[in-house]
Enzyme design. Structure first.
Site, PDB file in Angstrom:
ATOM      1  N   ASP A 191     -15.791  -4.113  23.152  1.00  0.00           N
ATOM      2  CA  ASP A 191     -16.548  -3.222  23.416  1.00  0.00           C
ATOM      3  C   ASP A 191     -17.693  -2.898  22.259  1.00  0.00           C
ATOM      4  OD1 ASP A 191     -17.978  -0.889  24.207  1.00  0.00           O
ATOM      5  OD2 ASP A 191     -16.367   0.069  24.684  1.00  0.00           O
ATOM      6  N   HIS A 196     -20.898   3.316  19.058  1.00  0.00           N
ATOM      7  CA  HIS A 196     -19.539   3.434  18.217  1.00  0.00           C
ATOM      8  C   HIS A 196     -19.855   2.940  16.850  1.00  0.00           C
ATOM      9  CE1 HIS A 196     -17.760   4.783  22.094  1.00  0.00           C
ATOM     10  NE2 HIS A 196     -18.158   3.693  22.527  1.00  0.00           N
ATOM     11  N   ILE A 211     -19.436   7.775  17.410  1.00  0.00           N
ATOM     12  CA  ILE A 211     -18.099   8.148  17.806  1.00  0.00           C
ATOM     13  C   ILE A 211     -17.040   7.293  18.186  1.00  0.00           C
ATOM     14  CG2 ILE A 211     -19.286  10.378  18.886  1.00  0.00           C
ATOM     15  CD1 ILE A 211     -19.049   9.103  21.755  1.00  0.00           C
ATOM     16  N   GLY A 214     -13.218   5.810  23.508  1.00  0.00           N
ATOM     17  CA  GLY A 214     -12.478   6.542  24.352  1.00  0.00           C
ATOM     18  C   GLY A 214     -11.095   5.771  24.443  1.00  0.00           C
TER      19      GLY A 214
END
Length: 289
Positions: A191, A196, A211, A214
């Site tokens: 990902d 991120h 961040i 998830g």
């Protein structure tokens, strides 16, 4: 341009063939912080050391994913406003430490919550072992389309996740290892969204720094649940569902709260400890007893 419901419902995803190695299996576990607290812990070593390597079942979410065709203009989705809202996982057979797998993705339904409330899209991905044909895992991905409500679709009928108990304290509380460089390691499992890793992109999205994925803190919670509920035997995990409710920052303290519901059935949520913010909710974990 509103969502083209008929075109989305009829979309055919090509099966995705994905070969992963033992190195990928170890890297996935490292991306969840496995071994970070104690690199000599035998429970952690089996996920990151080839001597007796075992795959974490949550790794299935990184395998044979369909390309993001939803971003194509003809579907009418405002892709910049799409959020990963929920993740489900059912494990049918233990994940091999290395294999070639085939992913088959389909759109189940799209619910219209209204022009100001967005839409909810449900996808399913089935993961097969290419050599044996065995079904290894079934995954559900729920996407919140914040900018795409009001297209005229049905609003009722969406599955409702089970809330955690509100009438009693959790039976277990387990701290999660979340390193400052957690997202930089986890992204190597596939990902590469710059949200991120790139501070400039994060700032454009409204965050003061990148961040955490998830699915990274989802996997971290899964690791804690396997350790707590399965005597650290990953083959006992059968189901792991959650809803993402708030962003997580790499390095901030997290803990998972776990409620025993029945034999082999538990509820959980993940909390950002210092902020006292629930970042995963409606968690459900089923294990083989």
């Amino acid at each position: 341009m509103p969502i083209d419901y008929a075109k989305l419902k009829s979309m055919q995803f090509e099966p995705i063939r994905h070969t992963y190695t033992r190195r990928d299996t170890m890297l996935y576990a490292l991306g969840l912080g496995v071994g970070a607290s104690d690199p000599t812990d035998t429970g952690d070593l089996k996920y990151v050391y080839e001597k007796s390597l075992v795959a974490l079942p949550m790794q299935a979410v990184t395998l044979a994913a369909a390309p993001m065709l939803l971003a194509q203009p003809e579907f009418g989705i405002n892709y910049k406003l799409l959020l990963h809202a929920e993740q489900t996982l059912q494990i049918h057979k233990p994940l091999p430490t290395e294999a070639t797998v085939i992913g088959e993705t389909s759109i189940d339904e799209i619910y219209d919550k209204g022009a100001e409330k967005g839409a909810i899209l449900y996808l399913t991905r089935k993961l097969f072992d290419a050599a044996s044909g065995d079904l290894l895992a079934t995954m559900g991905n729920v996407a919140f389309l914040r900018g795409d409500g009001g297209f005229g679709g049905k609003s009722e009928g969406a599955p409702k996740p089970r809330p955690v108990p509100a009438d009693r304290a959790a039976d277990h509380s387990v701290a999660l290892t979340n390193m400052p460089n957690q997202a930089l390691i986890y992204r190597l499992s596939g990902d590469y969204n710059p949200l991120h890793s790139d501070p400039e992109i994060a700032a454009i999205a409204g965050f003061n720094r990148p961040i955490l994925h998830g699915l990274c803190h989802y996997g971290m919670a899964g690791r804690a649940l396997i350790k707590t509920l399965c005597a650290d035997d990953p083959s006992r995990l059968q189901r792991l569902d959650t809803r993402f409710t708030s962003p997580v920052y790499p390095g901030e303290p997290l803990h998972v709260e776990i409620w025993n519901i029945a034999a082999g059935d538990a509820s959980f949520r993940v909390v950002a400890s210092e902020r006292n913010v629930i970042v995963q909710d409606f968690g459900r974990c089923e294990v083989r007893i």
